[in-house]
Design an enzyme around this catalytic site. Structure first.
Site, PDB file in Angstrom:
ATOM      1  N   LYS B  78      32.300  -0.736  79.842  1.00  0.00           N
ATOM      2  CA  LYS B  78      32.620  -1.080  81.328  1.00  0.00           C
ATOM      3  C   LYS B  78      33.760  -1.947  81.344  1.00  0.00           C
ATOM      4  CE  LYS B  78      29.697  -3.826  84.789  1.00  0.00           C
ATOM      5  NZ  LYS B  78      28.462  -4.441  84.929  1.00  0.00           N
ATOM      6  N   SER B 153      25.898  -3.256  88.881  1.00  0.00           N
ATOM      7  CA  SER B 153      27.177  -2.964  88.728  1.00  0.00           C
ATOM      8  C   SER B 153      27.950  -2.322  87.893  1.00  0.00           C
ATOM      9  CB  SER B 153      28.039  -4.463  88.885  1.00  0.00           C
ATOM     10  OG  SER B 153      27.832  -5.125  87.500  1.00  0.00           O
ATOM     11  N   SER B 177      22.160  -5.534  86.558  1.00  0.00           N
ATOM     12  CA  SER B 177      23.358  -4.747  86.672  1.00  0.00           C
ATOM     13  C   SER B 177      23.680  -3.666  85.427  1.00  0.00           C
ATOM     14  CB  SER B 177      24.921  -5.302  86.513  1.00  0.00           C
ATOM     15  OG  SER B 177      25.111  -5.896  87.626  1.00  0.00           O
TER      16      SER B 177
END
Ligand SMILES: [Mg+2]
Ligand SMILES: [Zn+2]
Lengths: 473, 483, 92
Positions: B78, B153, B177
């Site tokens: 990420k 996210s 997330s």
């Protein structure tokens, strides 16, 4: 004076750790700009504070040196504000749960209470380039551990404030917490000051003078600010609560920022740092490494060693000096004589050369030995001074030096008598003056004697023989 | 032959048996990303050259025969997890060109295990959000249907795994997330116990909640990744010394006799009926495997979202202070004074949601509100921990829906902040308590979009929830997205 | 709705600028959020020691200094810098 002064101090002392508080960069003073900086102390994304055990130990020592309660549970908070010397836009500090609370020190019989000591980090340094109209940021000092010592408003004069800061500085140096060099910024002081009529019961509005970095400035700033506040009140005006800067050149204070209310630091616990948990054993362990503090040493010197207070105070003025003295009297417990040698002869040499105690080429035991040689009459007092000078310059054992230089008193009567005869013969004018009653010339003749025979004769013997010869003339 | 639907475990055995080389495997995945990610937008950066280099090194290690299951496995990271040489943007204009001088500990550990990093995945700006639409590089689409959001996210991470762009991914989970996008994309995602995985190199959003967690095609794969990255780290004082980091050690053991708590509050009126039914059916399947379902209660549930948003925004407002244009990142061209410059920098480079949280956080921390909002929330937090602890006195784990609804249409949740915040109602309580939870797909809604359940475990007991998720996965048939 | 004075002060603390329009929107949104979270006002329990629950205790590192980041690398990400310093506009 209609008004009395109410003063509280915030003293920032940089801790003598090897590494910074929350990263492993060197905490040493100096070095090229931005050479002691890592992603952590530059506030880079993804970095976390990694807390230094050394900072805890030194803060606890500071607490012990200032008679504080050591808290077994303390927490780090973030103090949020923007300034270019603060890379992460928050300073890590302690707010609700500081590491030490409720301390005091007594100065001249008066107790000044210490509210708290907390650990925090220093900020970087800004250099202002007026030509280009920019500021330049150097983060070498960013993250260096500090303690902030906060007093109660118990101080009532500039002199008291100076005395307090001096005492704090001395104790911190003794405990090895801080080198307390105000000129290098390792000890800095903020002064909170207000005035009130003597019969008033409520404090006046206070102002805060930031970042005073010499004892002289502390005194001057307080005196100026006292007068300024008095003038304001006398002319029917009010003191405004504000933060001030003291201008060293003009000797005046100026407001730093006026919108004090706009500052809300939004303190809250820093989740990145574990709470500091101390056990009784931890605290005891640290206590065991504490040296004897100056006030206790003064007590020992005056009460047990019967030294005059002034001498005792001078001895403890520097820990290394006091330690040196203590080592010396362990070998030869002639307290007063050793003290004299240290305070008069040794200090003079140190002052003359600017050398420090740690750089001496001889040991406390050797100094003790020298005093003993002098006390026992093996060398004269004058010779002892000369021996000390040689030890100071070259090192070596006092007895060896005395022997090598012919300083051992042998009192060869035959030689002394012969020399006396020679001297009297060579100085008829002086002899005549002596006969007429001038005592002054006796000293001159003694001097001439020693010039010839050197230091192997004791003044007693020389004096006796010279007297005898003169009265026989 | 295509291997994009293979698990780490399967790929690892192919690599070991020399049926494919690490370099070939990497090329295969890179090719698929190149061909298909235009539809999904799951990657911000694809680092082809470094990936090939890592694959070569991995192959050498495999040839030497001294490596574990991650060697040669293509993974994504990420884009809020720091990597040297490759930008770490946090999907923000603020860090568009930022290259970290250090690797995050989790990345470092992946590298030590010879995993191959294909690139950095898309997300909500600074991991603040739950739709992966708030990215300066454009929103992420759900591989099961590109009209839908993948959640967030870590939407890029979950979508990338679901679409077969990588075998597994590192995401980050603050309020859900990892788990929420995993649920909405139909893959497995695990949030570890707070303190398990080092946060060093994870760009901070809310420090007391943030954890890096794996997203993969199976619980077992999550366990492989977690085993590689977990454990005490010098650079993160909140990491914990762990006795055992072999998280797959319980896989295959009997789950008979375990008690699974089903907390009523997680099946309340805020939860979509279809989701409730699917998750309850999954729970019942555990019953048929010999577990006992027990109705339990988490009385503090109703306060969890509030406490979470207040504390996390407070922490975020402080964490975001470092972005001033001076040391790194975007710097406005306008501003003659320091104050003007940093205001312009922050105003120009932060997105709306980030600004909103900074404002909210500063409101929470303001003198006037600190006690009523921040301190109160901390008290709620302590109570939530207590409530979970009580449940675990009698239960071995807890089952909840991961999300109150299956995937939302893109743009649907963004209408009001409050509506968006409510999308994390099921994941937030676990974050607040710092507990581990794993999402695994357990069904599909009427539109064919995935529904996930969360298995929540005791602190540091990831191996039990991995074992339980694995037991379910063995008989559950996943639908591969038709991309 | 949040008071405009409060909002302006928050913007200053946050070092963010907003247009009138944006401020109005924020006022409404933050107002809604505050209403949404007001449920915690109903929470009146006093659980055990909060602070001790909130932190993880770990062994602290020893006081040893290690290498810092090479200066060129430190300054690399800064938009404006000299050979040795970060550059900042004048602080007023
Ligand atoms: Mg301070
Ligand atoms: Zn550093």
């Amino acid at each position: 004076m209609k008004y009395r002064t109410v003063i509280g101090l915030e003293i920032h002392a940089e801790l003598l750790t090897k590494s910074k508080a929350f990263c492993t960069c060197s905490a040493e003073f100096g070095g090229g700009e931005n050479t002691k900086v890592c992603p952590g102390c530059a506030g880079f994304p993804g970095t976390l504070p990694i807390f230094n055990q050394g900072a805890v130990t030194l803060a606890v020592k500071a607490g012990l040196a200032l008679n504080c309660q050591i808290n077994k549970y303390s927490v780090f908070d973030r103090k949020n504000y923007f300034y270019p010397d603060l890379p992460s836009a928050y300073q890590i500090s302690q707010y609700e749960y500081p590491i030490c609370t409720n301390g005091y020190i007594d100065i001249g019989g008066k107790r000044i209470r210490i509210n708290r000591i907390h650990i925090e980090e220093d900020a970087g340094k800004l250099v202002h380039d007026d030509l280009e109209g920019v500021s330049l940021a150097d983060y070498n000092r960013s993250g260096v551990p500090l303690i902030e010592i906060v007093t109660e408003p118990d101080i009532s004069s500039a002199e008291e404030a100076r005395e307090f800061v001096e005492q704090v500085a001395q104790r911190l140096k003794y405990a090895g917490v801080c080198d307390a060099k105000m000129e290098e910024g390792s000890l800095r002081c903020d002064v909170n000051i207000s005035i009130m009529p003597y019969d008033a019961t409520e404090f006046g509005t206070r102002t805060e003078i930031k970042n005073l970095n010499s004892f002289k400035s502390i005194v001057r700033a307080i005196e100026y600010e006292y007068q300024r506040q008095c003038d304001l009140l006398e002319s029917g005006k009010k003191v405004i609560r504000q933060t001030l800067h003291f201008n060293e050149n003009h000797g005046t204070t100026k407001p730093l920022r006026s919108k004090e209310e706009a500052h809300d630091y939004r303190y809250f616990p820093d989740a990145d740092i574990p709470a500091v948990l101390l056990t009784d054993e931890d605290i005891e362990k640290i206590k065991a490494t504490m040296p004897e503090l100056p006030d206790s040493r003064i007590k020992r010197y005056t009460e047990e060693y019967s030294l005059p207070f002034a001498d005792a105070k001078l001895l403890v003025s520097e820990k290394a000096l006091s330690d040196f003295y203590d080592e010396a009297v362990k070998v030869y417990p002639a307290y007063k004589q050793v003290s004299n040698m240290v305070l008069v002869e040794l200090l003079r040499r140190l002052n003359d050369t600017g050398a420090s105690i740690d750089e001496l080429k001889f040991t406390p035991a050797q100094l003790a030995e020298l005093v003993k040689l002098s006390d026992e009459g093996t060398v004269s007092k004058n010779a002892a001074k000369d021996i000390l000078l040689i030890m100071f310059e070259q090192g070596g054992h006092p007895l060896d030096i005395a022997e090598k230089n012919g300083f051992i008193i042998k009192d060869d009567i035959e030689l002394i008598e012969k020399t006396a005869d020679e001297i009297l013969a060579e100085n008829p004018k002086a002899v005549a003056e002596y006969k007429e009653g001038s005592q002054k010339v006796f000293g001159f003749l003694m001097g001439q004697m020693f010039k010839k025979i050197g230091k192997s004769a004791s003044p007693q013997t020389v004096k006796e023989i010279l007297n005898k010869k003169l009265s026989n003339l | 032959m295509e291997f994009n639907n293979y698990t780490i475990k399967e790929l690892s055995s192919l690599l070991r048996n020399k049926e494919i080389s690490a370099v070939e495997l990497t090329e295969m995945y890179l090719k698929r990303i190149k061909a298909k990610d235009v539809q999904i937008n799951s990657f911000i950066t694809v680092c082809e050259d470094t990936a090939r280099e890592m694959a070569r090194k991995a192959q050498q290690a495999i040839d030497r025969g001294e490596v574990g299951q991650l060697a040669g496995i293509p993974v994504s990271v990420k884009d809020n997890i720091c990597t040297t040489q490759i930008p770490t943007t946090c999907a923000s204009k603020m860090l568009e060109n930022f290259v970290s001088p250090f690797d995050a500990t989790a990345v470092d550990r992946l590298k030590n295990n010879y995993a191959v990093m294909l690139g950095k995945t898309n997300m909500d700006e600074f991991a603040i959000g739950c739709t992966s639409q708030r990215s300066v590089f454009g929103g992420v689409k759900n591989p099961h249907s590109t009209d839908f959001s993948p959640g967030g996210s870590s939407g890029g991470a979950a979508a990338g795994v679901a679409a077969g762009f990588c075998a597994a991914a590192l995401g980050s989970d603050t309020g859900g997330s990892v788990r929420q996008p995993a649920a909405l994309c139909g893959v497995t995602g695990l949030r570890p116990t707070y303190g398990t995985v080092s946060r060093y190199g994870l760009v901070a959003f809310a420090s007391s909640f943030d954890q890096i967690g794996p997203i993969a095609r199976s619980a077992e794969d999550c366990g492989i990744l977690l085993s590689a990255i977990a454990g005490k780290d010098f650079y993160d004082n909140t990491t914990v010394e762990l006795a055992n980091t072999e998280y797959n050690s319980k896989i295959g053991s009997s789950i008979k006799g375990l008690t699974i708590g089903v907390p009523a509050e997680f099946f309340g009126e805020e939860i979509d009926d279809e989701v409730k039914t699917i998750v309850m059916n999954a729970a019942k399947q555990y019953e048929s495997m010999g577990c006992t379902l027990k109705e339990v209660s988490l009385p503090s549930f109703k306060y969890a979202l509030s406490a979470y948003y207040l504390i996390s925004s407070a922490e975020a407002s402080s964490n975001m202070g470092r972005y001033d244009g001076i040391k790194f990142g975007y710097r406005s061209l306008n501003g003659d004074t320091y104050d003007e410059l940093i205001k312009n920098t922050r105003t120009e480079a932060f997105g709306d949601e980030v600004k909103r949280r900074i404002m909210l956080g500063n409101y929470v921390l303001s003198k006037e509100n600190y006690n009523a909002l921040f301190v109160k929330s901390q008290q709620v937090r302590a109570k939530i921990k207590e409530d979970f602890k009580n449940i675990f006195d009698t239960c071995d784990c807890i089952i909840t829906p991961t999300t109150p609804h299956s995937a939302y249409k893109i743009g649907e949740l963004e209408s009001t902040p409050v509506k968006m915040y409510s999308a994390n109602i099921c994941t937030v309580p676990v974050s607040v308590a710092g507990l581990p939870a794993i999402n695994t797909p357990c069904g599909y809604d009427k539109n064919g979009m995935p529904v996930g359940m969360s298995i929540v475990g005791r602190a540091f007991d990831e191996s039990t929830i991995i074992m339980l998720a694995d037991a379910f996965e063995r008989s559950f048939v996943r639908r591969e997205p038709a991309i | 709705m949040l008071d405009m004075n409060v909002l302006n002060n928050l913007a200053e603390l946050s070092k963010l600028s907003f247009t009138e329009e944006e401020l109005k929107k924020l006022s409404r949104e933050l107002g809604e959020i505050m209403e949404f979270v007001s449920v915690i006002n109903n929470f009146n329990e006093q659980p055990g020691n909060i602070q001790k629950n909130a932190v993880v205790y770990s062994q602290l590192r020893a006081d040893i200094a290690m290498e810092s980041l090479p200066r060129e690398q430190l300054l690399e990400n800064a938009k404006e810098h000299s050979d040795t310093y970060f550059k900042v506009p004048k602080v007023v």
